[in-house]
Structures are given as structure tokens and as C-alpha cells.
Write an enzyme that holds these catalytic residues in place. Structure first.
Site, PDB file in Angstrom:
ATOM      1  CD  GLU A   1      -3.111   0.922   2.036  1.00 61.30           C
ATOM      2  OE1 GLU A   1      -3.506  -0.253   2.156  1.00 61.30           O
ATOM      3  OE2 GLU A   1      -3.742   1.901   2.461  1.00 61.30           O
ATOM      4  NE  ARG A   2      -2.256   5.141  -0.216  1.00 62.33           N
ATOM      5  CZ  ARG A   2      -3.240   5.399  -1.055  1.00 62.33           C
ATOM      6  NH1 ARG A   2      -3.009   5.514  -2.347  1.00 62.33           N
ATOM      7  NH2 ARG A   2      -4.459   5.551  -0.625  1.00 62.33           N
TER       8      ARG A   2
ATOM      9  CG  ASN B   1      -5.307  -0.146   5.951  1.00 61.58           C
ATOM     10  OD1 ASN B   1      -5.923   0.404   6.854  1.00 61.58           O
ATOM     11  ND2 ASN B   1      -4.703   0.541   4.989  1.00 61.58           N
TER      12      ASN B   1
ATOM     13  CD  GLU C   1      -7.722   6.112   5.875  1.00 62.64           C
ATOM     14  OE1 GLU C   1      -6.901   5.188   5.737  1.00 62.64           O
ATOM     15  OE2 GLU C   1      -7.558   7.252   5.416  1.00 62.64           O
TER      16      GLU C   1
ATOM     17  NE  ARG D   1      -8.050  13.267   6.965  1.00 60.21           N
ATOM     18  CZ  ARG D   1      -7.713  12.547   5.908  1.00 60.21           C
ATOM     19  NH1 ARG D   1      -8.494  12.547   4.830  1.00 60.21           N
ATOM     20  NH2 ARG D   1      -6.613  11.833   5.911  1.00 60.21           N
TER      21      ARG D   1
ATOM     22  CE  LYS E   1      -1.228   8.746   8.971  1.00 56.59           C
ATOM     23  NZ  LYS E   1      -1.923   8.624   7.682  1.00 56.59           N
TER      24      LYS E   1
ATOM     25  CG  ASP F   1      -2.936  10.907   5.063  1.00 58.70           C
ATOM     26  OD1 ASP F   1      -1.932  10.431   5.605  1.00 58.70           O
ATOM     27  OD2 ASP F   1      -3.698  10.256   4.337  1.00 58.70           O
TER      28      ASP F   1
ATOM     29  CD  GLU G   1       2.096   6.900  11.085  1.00 59.40           C
ATOM     30  OE1 GLU G   1       1.570   6.417  12.104  1.00 59.40           O
ATOM     31  OE2 GLU G   1       1.567   6.829   9.961  1.00 59.40           O
TER      32      GLU G   1
ATOM     33  CD  GLU H   1      -0.664   8.192   0.696  1.00 63.65           C
ATOM     34  OE1 GLU H   1      -0.163   7.852   1.777  1.00 63.65           O
ATOM     35  OE2 GLU H   1      -1.884   8.151   0.475  1.00 63.65           O
TER      36      GLU H   1
ATOM     37  CD1 TRP I   1     -12.316  10.721   0.053  1.00 67.53           C
ATOM     38  CD2 TRP I   1     -11.519   9.573   1.801  1.00 67.53           C
ATOM     39  NE1 TRP I   1     -12.413   9.380  -0.248  1.00 67.53           N
ATOM     40  CE2 TRP I   1     -11.922   8.660   0.806  1.00 67.53           C
ATOM     41  CE3 TRP I   1     -10.978   9.090   2.990  1.00 67.53           C
ATOM     42  CZ2 TRP I   1     -11.821   7.273   0.978  1.00 67.53           C
ATOM     43  CZ3 TRP I   1     -10.871   7.723   3.160  1.00 67.53           C
ATOM     44  CH2 TRP I   1     -11.298   6.827   2.162  1.00 67.53           C
TER      45      TRP I   1
HETATM   46  C1  GCU Z   1      -3.427   7.406   4.130  1.00 69.06           C
HETATM   47  C2  GCU Z   1      -3.135   6.453   3.023  1.00 69.06           C
HETATM   48  C3  GCU Z   1      -3.693   5.100   3.299  1.00 69.06           C
HETATM   49  C4  GCU Z   1      -3.240   4.618   4.669  1.00 69.06           C
HETATM   50  C5  GCU Z   1      -3.584   5.646   5.710  1.00 69.06           C
HETATM   51  C6  GCU Z   1      -3.025   5.325   7.075  1.00 69.06           C
HETATM   52  O1  GCU Z   1      -4.796   7.704   4.157  1.00 69.06           O
HETATM   53  O2  GCU Z   1      -3.635   6.948   1.819  1.00 69.06           O
HETATM   54  O3  GCU Z   1      -3.254   4.239   2.299  1.00 69.06           O
HETATM   55  O4  GCU Z   1      -3.814   3.415   4.984  1.00 69.06           O
HETATM   56  O5  GCU Z   1      -3.044   6.872   5.358  1.00 69.06           O
HETATM   57  O6  GCU Z   1      -2.072   5.982   7.477  1.00 69.06           O
HETATM   58  O7  GCU Z   1      -3.517   4.457   7.762  1.00 69.06           O
END
Ligand code: GCU
Length: 660
Positions: free
Chosen positions: A142-143, A184, A268, A318, A342, A347, A369, A375, A523
Site C-alpha cells: 500500500e503506497r 490495514n 478508514e 478532519r 502523524k 495526512d 509518525e 505518497e 474525505w
Molecule cells: C493514508 C493512506 C492510506 C493509509 C492511511 C493510514 O490515508 O492513503 O493508504 O492506509 O493513510 O495511514 O492508515
């Protein structure tokens, strides 16, 4: 797939005075990590000086000595390297310190620094320095922008020579932990805590242990249901609690060197305690109790927000959500829980304010983080050296205390006397030959390690080290690549979304300009541009986000005049004709920076071209190709953004350049 050794590639050195140091080695202390340090030093001596170091029985005879001395006053991971009379001693209270000291010596050679008189005492700033890999069991990342996963393929766990190459690479810059699977957690990844993958995971854990790296997994909060067949994952349910206790007992027994778990909950679409009307403290503490007997850590992410927002609603914000969700829980988390925050409230945009949770929380362990996977910063097709951004975050004063109140102070544990804290980065690696897709993106991996180990290092110093270790010390090479790296983040910021507004990317894959891509979406990522102005009002007249900061920050952000200009549109809705401190109107600033940004890319590409013949051919070509793309793509950004605002505002560019 074959791989290169990045900054650990050793070229044969012409015979220099330093070669004499690499003649013989004395090792005091028996430990697997010290054995690794010994092998690393022998390898470096062989490959750089063509010498087989002799192992000595006593210290007097050796040119280099490793001394594991529990009284050394270096801490377990710090080291003291001293040269005296033609001999080098690496001393540490712990084996990891010896390994890090050994890599410091190798770096010294690669940077061609003289050993004579060397006296280097280093202690890591942060206790935990961890990579978060967002790797999936099917091999996708992912990313991920540098190939496929080297941890997983076709629902299997991979352990091969690349595992070791990875471990030595990250240990060489002081990283001491790694989460190998995506936050995820779905499908088979939930079963990483089951015996099915045991054999490979143990092998991996052992390799990591050789390099002083703790293995971590991301956890699925709903595992009691998905694996255990329970009807709930409610953290207050006794069956759920005992399921986790049994599971943790089992997994810590089976997998040595397990550090703990990373959890993305209620975010998410991921399951979490909210489903059962419980708090994040209820969820995190339940897991923390289950891992506590084994010294385990629960790293709990604060990336929790409503991703089903209505764009018409201008009050929901957000940016507020991390603070709104977690501040009321300050002081209620167990000591082996760390909240991972973060750097910004949104984000990983190219520019965001520092999250108000950092320094908002005073009674909770905190970890910063950052994302070295690019990304939103060019996806490793654009060069974007992120260390200067991370430095700004670390230096940011939070005013949570009269002294030692920067983010660096907080996450190192200095401010609140914590030991469970540190710095995490979403990793940028894959199975590409050069690990990071863009050769220059390796500077972010290297840099994250070095910066999290020593938050006082400057971006330039880190760049110099990385260049010397990767491409050698030719002054022209050093100077030009450093110039490229240092220009790259500001350039990227200039040609993408202006003054802290963020987003404006294609939805889903987040690459390329699309001004309204997220404007009417769910979002929570809006710019609110109309024909008069742009920006989100986050003051007390707007969403109130600015009020989440301590004074004097909240007043600064609240005021249009005092707000740092690079964040202007993050906090305020501003008219295109508003005059910035430079005397330029906002619209003129947007036009100018977009032209400048694209020009900067041409300058960087020219600098790179001029290094032809001085950089290994493969590397040279790879970067040259990426620059060709970046040049085109930065123009695309420039033209789309400028045209969009020209068409909205009808205001002409003072310099009458082409805007469409
Ligand atoms: C961003 C990202 C996702 C990731 C999420 C996270 O939204 O696009 O791919 O899962 O961050 O940090 O959990």
C-alpha cells in the site's frame, strides 16, 4: 530479484593510512549482535582494503577493539569510538552500541575522515526508531513505489538473503524495530499471529535479532472474531480479553525477539473499540495487558477521523479529529501503550502544521509518525528529500512546558521522562534493485534512520554522509547532489498545492494534479476556492482547529497577519488580492511559485546531467529518466494550478507568462 547494497556498497579504496587500522580485531563480550558487528567489520575491511583482519586474543595486539562494558556510560545503544596511538576502541554498555559504533567507523572510512584523534560519543535521541512497512501478504505494498514486497509474496512470508541485506541496511543507520505488515490488516495478515507462518517468522525474527532489530506486526482488532470465532471483539468482554491473553502468550512464546504490535483501529473502515461504545484507551489497554507479561509494546495510531464527511458541512474538520478523539484520554493509557501521531493533523501533505496532539498530550507516551514513502510528495518519481521537513517538525516548539518543549524533546522522552517513545516512518522500500525506486529516495531511508538516532543532525550533514557513502567523496558529486536534495522539497512545495492547503491530487492513487479531485468528496480534504479567494477557515470563526494549540501558537494561527505564511491557507480563507509579506498578492504568489518550482526542477535535472561519468551508469540513467518525467510532470502541475486560479479569479499574471 537481485539487489544493490545502497549506502553499504563498499568500493575498493586506494591504500591510505586508514587501512592500517583494519589489521586486527579484539572482541570483548559474547553476544549475537557483537558477532554481527565483528562480521560487518571483517567484511568492510575485506571489501574496502582487501584485508583479512586477524582476530586477536588480547587487546594490546589489536588495532580495533570492541569492548562491551556495562559501566561505559553510553547507554545500551550508545557508543564511544576513540582513536589513540594508532588503535581504535569501540566501547558500549550494550551489544547494539558496539554494532552502531562499528557502522560509525565504516561511515568514517567512506567519508574519508581521518581516524587520528577520533573521539566520538553518540547516544540515540529516541528509544524506539521504527519502520512501518505497509506490505500486504499478496506481495503488493500500500503506497509502495519501488516494486513489490520483499517480506510477502502470494500469501507466504519470504525469508531469503534480502531479509539479511535489509536488516543490515537499516541497522547501519540505527533503526531498531520494524513492523513488517500493513496497518490495514486483512485476510491472511490477520493470521501472522497464528502458528501457520511460524517457521518463516521465527527465521526472520532471528535475522533481525542479529542486527538488534525488534520485529513488530500490525494487528487486526477484530482478530477474536476472525480467528477465534467469537461473536464480538469488545475490549470489555471477558472472553475477548482471555482470547487475547492466550494468543499473546502463544505468540510471544513462539516468536523470539517480538517487540509488540501496531494498531490502526476505527480508522478508514478498520474495526475498533468504537463499535462497542468503548474508548481507544479501553481498546489499547486491553491489548497492553495481554502483552505486558512479555515486555510487549502496543503502538496505537491516532489517525482516527470521520471519512464519511459531507463536503457541504463547513464545521466538521478532519484536522481536528486526532485531538478531539485522543486529548480527553490523556493519562488513561497504560505505560506499555504508545500513541503514534502523524506529523500533521491531515495526512502527510507537503506542508501541514504540526499535529496539536504532540505537546497537547502530557501524560501519554508519544511517537512521531512520518512518511518516507512519498505518497503525496512525488511517489518516488519526483525527487523530494524530506529530512528538512522532518527537522522542522522536530524543532517545533509546542509550549507544553517551560523548557524542553519541542517535538524532538517530547518523543525522545526528555520532556515527560518517558522511555516508551520515539519515531516511526512509513517505509519507502520494495524489491526494486535499488530498494527505493528513485535512487535519490534512498536518502530519505538513510536520513530517517540517522535523524531518529540523532535529532540534532542537520539535513545537510545527513545529505553529505549519504552521498559520500553512496556515490563517494568527489567534491563535485558531493556538492551537486547536496544542492539537488536541498532544493527538492521546496521545489515540490512550490509547484504543487499552495501555502499549506494540500491535496489537489487525483483521488485514490494520490498522484498528479487535480485541483478539485477531493473537493466534493467525503474525505474531509477541501480547499474551498471560489472566485474571490481560497483556504479553509480554521480559526474560531471557522472550524476552531486553531484553538487546539497552546498559546502563543493558537493566537498566531488565529491571526491572518501573524500566521506563518507557508500555512496561511491551512488556517484562513484568503482573498486572491491579499498582500503577503513579500508585497505580492496571493494570486501573484501562486503564479510565481509555480513557475519557479518547475524551473527548479530543470535546474536539478541539469545538475544531475552534469554528473555523467561520475556516477555509476545504471544509477545515473535511472535518475535521469525520473528527472525527465519530473520535468514534464512539474509543468503539468504548474499549468493546471495556474490555469485553475486564473480561471477562477480572472486576475492576470503581472509578468504575462502563459497561463491557459
Ligand atoms: C493514508 C493512506 C492510506 C493509509 C492511511 C493510514 O490515508 O492513503 O493508504 O492506509 O493513510 O495511514 O492508515
Amino acid at each position: 530479484m537481485s539487489y544493490e547494497n545502497a549506502w553499504l556498497a563498499y568500493q575498493k579504496k586506494p591504500p591510505t593510512a586508514d587501512a592500517a587500522y583494519f589489521s586486527s580485531l579484539y572482541v570483548e563480550g559474547d553476544h549475537r549482535v557483537i558477532a554481527t558487528a565483528r562480521e560487518e567489520l571483517l567484511r568492510a575491511a575485506r571489501e574496502m582494503f582487501g584485508k583479512d583482519m586477524i582476530l586477536c586474543e588480547n587487546r594490546e595486539e589489536a588495532t580495533i577493539s570492541f569492548i562491551w562494558d556495562r559501566m561505559a556510560k553510553t547507554g545500551e545503544e550508545g557508543y564511544h569510538v576513540r582513536e589513540d596511538n594508532g588503535k581504535i576502541t569501540i566501547t558500549s554498555e550494550g551489544p547494539k552500541g558496539i554494532l552502531y559504533g562499528c557502522f560509525a567507523c565504516i561511515r568514517w572510512v567512506k567519508m574519508e575522515k581521518p581516524f587520528a584523534g577520533m573521539d566520538l560519543l553518540e547516544k540515540p535521541s529516541n528509544p524506539i526508531r521504527i519502520l512501518n512497512h505497509w506490505d500486504n501478504m499478496d506481495g503488493s505494498i500500500e503506497r509502495g513505489y519501488s516494486g513489490k514486497s520483499f517480506f510477502f509474496r502470494d500469501e507466504k512470508v519470504l525469508v531469503n538473503e534480502r531479509t539479511r541485506a535489509y536488516a543490515r541496511m537499516i541497522a547501519s543507520v540505527g533503526i531498531n524495530a520494524s513492523v513488517i505488515n500493513n496497518v490495514n490488516v486483512k485476510g491472511n495478515a490477520t493470521r501472522l499471529i497464528d502458528p501457520v507462518y511460524q517457521e518463516e517468522l521465527v527465521q526472520m525474527a532471528e535475522i533481525f535479532a542479529d542486527y538488534g532489530i525488534r520485529l513488530y506486526f500490525s494487528l487486526n482488532f477484530a482478530a477474536p472474531m476472525e480467528l477465534g470465532g467469537l461473536s464480538t471483539a469488545d475490549p470489555q468482554d471477558e472472553q475477548v480479553q482471555s482470547w487475547w491473553q492466550e494468543k499473546m502468550k502463544d505468540v510471544f512464546r513462539r516468536i523470539p525477539n517480538l517487540g509488540g504490535f501496531l494498531v490502526k483501529a476505527d480508522s478508514e473502515g478498520r474495526p475498533g473499540p468504537f463499535t462497542y461504545g468503548r474508548t481507544h484507551a479501553d481498546g489499547a489497554n486491553m491489548l497492553a495487558r495481554a502483552v505486558e507479561p512479555y515486555g510487549g509494546i502496543i503502538i496505537w495510531r491516532c489517525f482516527v477521523y470521520n471519512c464519511q464527511q459531507d463536503w457541504r458541512d463547513k464545521k466538521t474538520d478532519r484536522a481536528r479529529s486526532g485531538y478531539d478523539n485522543f486529548m480527553p484520554l490523556d493519562g488513561t493509557f497504560l505505560d506499555n501503550v504508545i500513541l503514534q501521531i502523524k506529523n500533521g493533523p491531515m495526512d502527510f501533505q507537503v506542508r501541514e502544521p504540526v499535529s496539536p496532539l504532540l505537546g497537547g498530550l502530557t501524560k501519554t507516551n508519544q511517537m512521531l509518525e512520518v512518511q518516507i514513502a512519498q505518497e503525496y510528495t512525488g511517489q518516488q518519481r519526483h525527487v523530494c528529500y524530506l529530512i528538512p521537513m522532518f527537522r522542522e517538525v522536530l524543532e517545533h516548539r509546542t509550549y507544553c512546558s517551560n523548557e524542553q518543549d519541542t517535538v524532538a524533546d517530547i518523543i525522545s522522552g526528555r520532556t515527560f521522562h518517558q522511555t516508551n517513545c520515539g519515531m516511526a516512518a512509513v517505509a519507502n522500500t520494495g524489491d526494486d534493485e535499488n530498494w527505493t525506486g528513485h535512487d535519490l529516495a534512498a536518502a530519505n531511508l538513510y536520513g530517517f534512520g540517522r535523524l531518529s538516532f540523532d535529532t540534532d543532525l542537520s539535513s545537510e550533514a545527513i545529505a553529505k554522509e549519504w552521498i559520500a557513502c553512496t556515490f563517494g567523496t568527489d567534491p563535485e558529486v558531493m556538492e551537486k547532489i547536496e544542492a539537488i536534495l536541498m532544493m527538492s522539497w521546496p521545489a515540490y512545495e512550490k509547484y504543487t498545492s499552495p501555502l499549506g492547503i494540500g491535496w489537489m491530487v487525483n483521488p485514490g492513487f494520490h498522484y498528479g494534479p487535480n485541483v478539485d479531485g477531493y473537493e466534493y468528496d467525503r474525505w474531509g480534504t477541501y480547499h474551498r476556492a471560489d472566485h474571490l479567494g481560497i483556504g479553509v477557515d480554521r480559526t474560531s470563526h471557522g472550524t476552531g482547529y486553531a484553538q487546539q494549540y497552546r498559546e502563543p501558537l493558537s493566537s498566531q494561527y488565529e491571526s491572518l497577519e501573524k500566521c506563518p505564511e507557508e500555512l496561511l491557507l491551512f488556517f484562513h480563507h484568503v482573498s486572491y488580492t491579499y498582500r503577503l509579506k513579500t508585497g505580492k498578492t496571493l494570486i501573484q504568489h501562486i503564479y510565481d511559485t509555480h513557475f519557479e518550482g518547475a524551473e527548479d526542477v530543470e535546474k536539478m535535472a541539469e545538475l544531475w546531467d552534469s554528473l555523467e561519468g561520475k556516477i555509476p551508469e545504471k544509477s545515473f540513467e535511472r535518475v535521469q529518466n525520473r528527472f525527465a518525467h519530473q520535468m514534464d510532470h512539474s509543468k503539468e502541475w504548474r499549468d493546471q494550478i495556474n490555469s485553475y486560479f486564473y480561471r477562477k479569479s480572472f486576475l492576470e499574471d503581472e509578468k504575462h507568462r502563459t497561463i491557459y
